[in-house]
Write an enzyme that holds these catalytic residues in place. Structure first.
Site, short mmCIF file in Angstrom:
data_model
loop_
_atom_site.label_atom_id
_atom_site.label_comp_id
_atom_site.label_asym_id
_atom_site.label_seq_id
_atom_site.Cartn_x
_atom_site.Cartn_y
_atom_site.Cartn_z
N HIS A 95 35.01 36.76 37.82
CA HIS A 95 36.32 36.41 37.27
C HIS A 95 37.28 37.59 37.32
O HIS A 95 38.50 37.39 37.37
CB HIS A 95 36.17 35.91 35.83
CG HIS A 95 35.74 34.48 35.74
ND1 HIS A 95 36.48 33.52 35.10
CD2 HIS A 95 34.65 33.84 36.24
CE1 HIS A 95 35.87 32.34 35.19
NE2 HIS A 95 34.74 32.52 35.87
N ASP A 96 36.76 38.80 37.30
CA ASP A 96 37.60 39.97 37.44
C ASP A 96 38.05 40.14 38.89
O ASP A 96 39.24 40.16 39.19
CB ASP A 96 36.86 41.23 36.98
CG ASP A 96 37.73 42.47 37.03
OD1 ASP A 96 38.87 42.41 36.54
OD2 ASP A 96 37.29 43.50 37.58
N GLY B 17 41.62 41.60 41.86
CA GLY B 17 40.74 42.58 42.45
C GLY B 17 39.80 43.16 41.40
O GLY B 17 39.94 42.91 40.20
#
EC number: 1.11.1.7
Length: 319
Positions: free
Chosen positions: A69-70, A75
């Site tokens: 999810h990051d 990025g």
């Protein structure tokens, strides 16, 4: 990787959104980046993640999911960790509300452990700690060891509007459109989604399939009907039969029509990706090899440098 809003997006919209994703940065990542700065870094993170996993079985799948999810949004810059005072940050987007507290705490614990070493204090980015924690979640759950490329800086920006993630009801074309925007081909995508061999999903993410999706095994549908019927808000189902083991059971589950998420089951029900599922179901070593390549590639997306990032003292706040 899902939203409670089961809204069907057209593939064209996904292509447009994915095209806005940051491409792999020119920043030079190296596995020995901290060799002279924090030589015991990997052992420190390993020990901290081990402690978190001992405290909660949710920690490993939650940390691994947090890494995706990051990286998939702005990025791999730990922007998912930022807590803005005005409430406008990634983790408060509805697509991220299912992320578990244990995942965030695993990273915060690892950061605290790293900074407790005077040689390492405020020298290791939260983004790199997150990448290492994701590897440990895989490894300590029985999955493959792989070297983690390091040298990311932490991002300075986190907004709700930046979050665009695949939905649980995506078909194969929509999944391919999203992941191709990140630079993945279909086989790489199928390998990366094997991360769903760990963890569980809450009822709202799959309840719509029960009794209406012919690709779902009927005995599973009956079981889930009981699970979600009695507790639709807090009920959940494990994503495969061995939810704390990183293995290829996820793919065998799909072959049996027992995938929980629609966007997982479609990898087998659509004949265009079925061969990849079958290959990984039959050969765990092949899955491990391709997963390592895929998650390493994921870790190269949108890497920040000293020019557009920082080393956060607290992963939740920019300096």
């Amino acid at each position: 990787m899902a939203s409670r809003k089961l809204v069907l997006f057209v593939a064209a919209a996904v292509v447009c959104a994915a095209a806005l994703m940051p491409r792999p940065a020119v920043a030079q990542l190296r596995t020995d980046y901290y060799a002279s700065v924090c030589p015991n870094l990997e052992n420190i993170v390993r020990g901290s993640v081990r402690q978190s996993m001992a405290q909660s079985q949710i920690s490993a799948p939650a940390a691994l999911r947090l890494f995706f999810h990051d990286c998939a949004v702005q990025g791999c810059d730990a922007s998912i960790m930022i807590v803005n005072s005005n409430g406008d940050d990634e983790w408060r987007n509805t697509d991220n509300q299912s992320l578990k507290r244990e995942g965030f705490q695993t990273i915060l614990n690892a950061k605290a452990a790293v900074d407790s070493d005077s040689q390492c204090r405020n020298k290791v980015s939260c983004a790199d700690i997150l990448a290492l924690a994701a590897r440990e979640a895989v490894l300590q759950s029985g999955g493959p060891y792989y070297q983690v490329e390091l040298g990311r800086y932490d991002g300075l920006v986190s907004t709700r509007a930046s979050v665009v993630l695949p939905r649980v009801n995506f078909n194969l074309d929509q999944l391919n459109a999203f992941f191709s925007g990140l630079g993945f081909n279909q086989t790489e995508m199928v390998a990366l989604l094997g991360a769903h061999t760990l963890g569980a999903a809450d009822c709202p993410f799959f309840q719509y399939r029960i009794g209406s999706d012919p690709t779902m095994d009927q005995s599973l549908a009956s079981q889930l009907r009981g699970t979600c019927g009695s507790n639709p808000t807090n009920g959940f189902a494990f994503l495969d039969p061995s939810p704390v083991n990183f293995d290829n059971a996820f793919y065998r589950n799909l072959q049996a029509g027992r995938g929980i998420l629609g966007s997982d089951q479609v990898l087998y029900s659509d004949t265009r990706s079925r061969a990849a599922v079958g290959g990984y179901a039959a050969n765990q070593g092949a899955f491990f090899n391709d997963f390592v390549a895929a998650i390493t590639k994921l870790g190269r997306i949108g890497v920040k440098t000293a020019a557009n990032g920082e080393i956060r003292r607290d992963c939740r706040f920019t300096n």
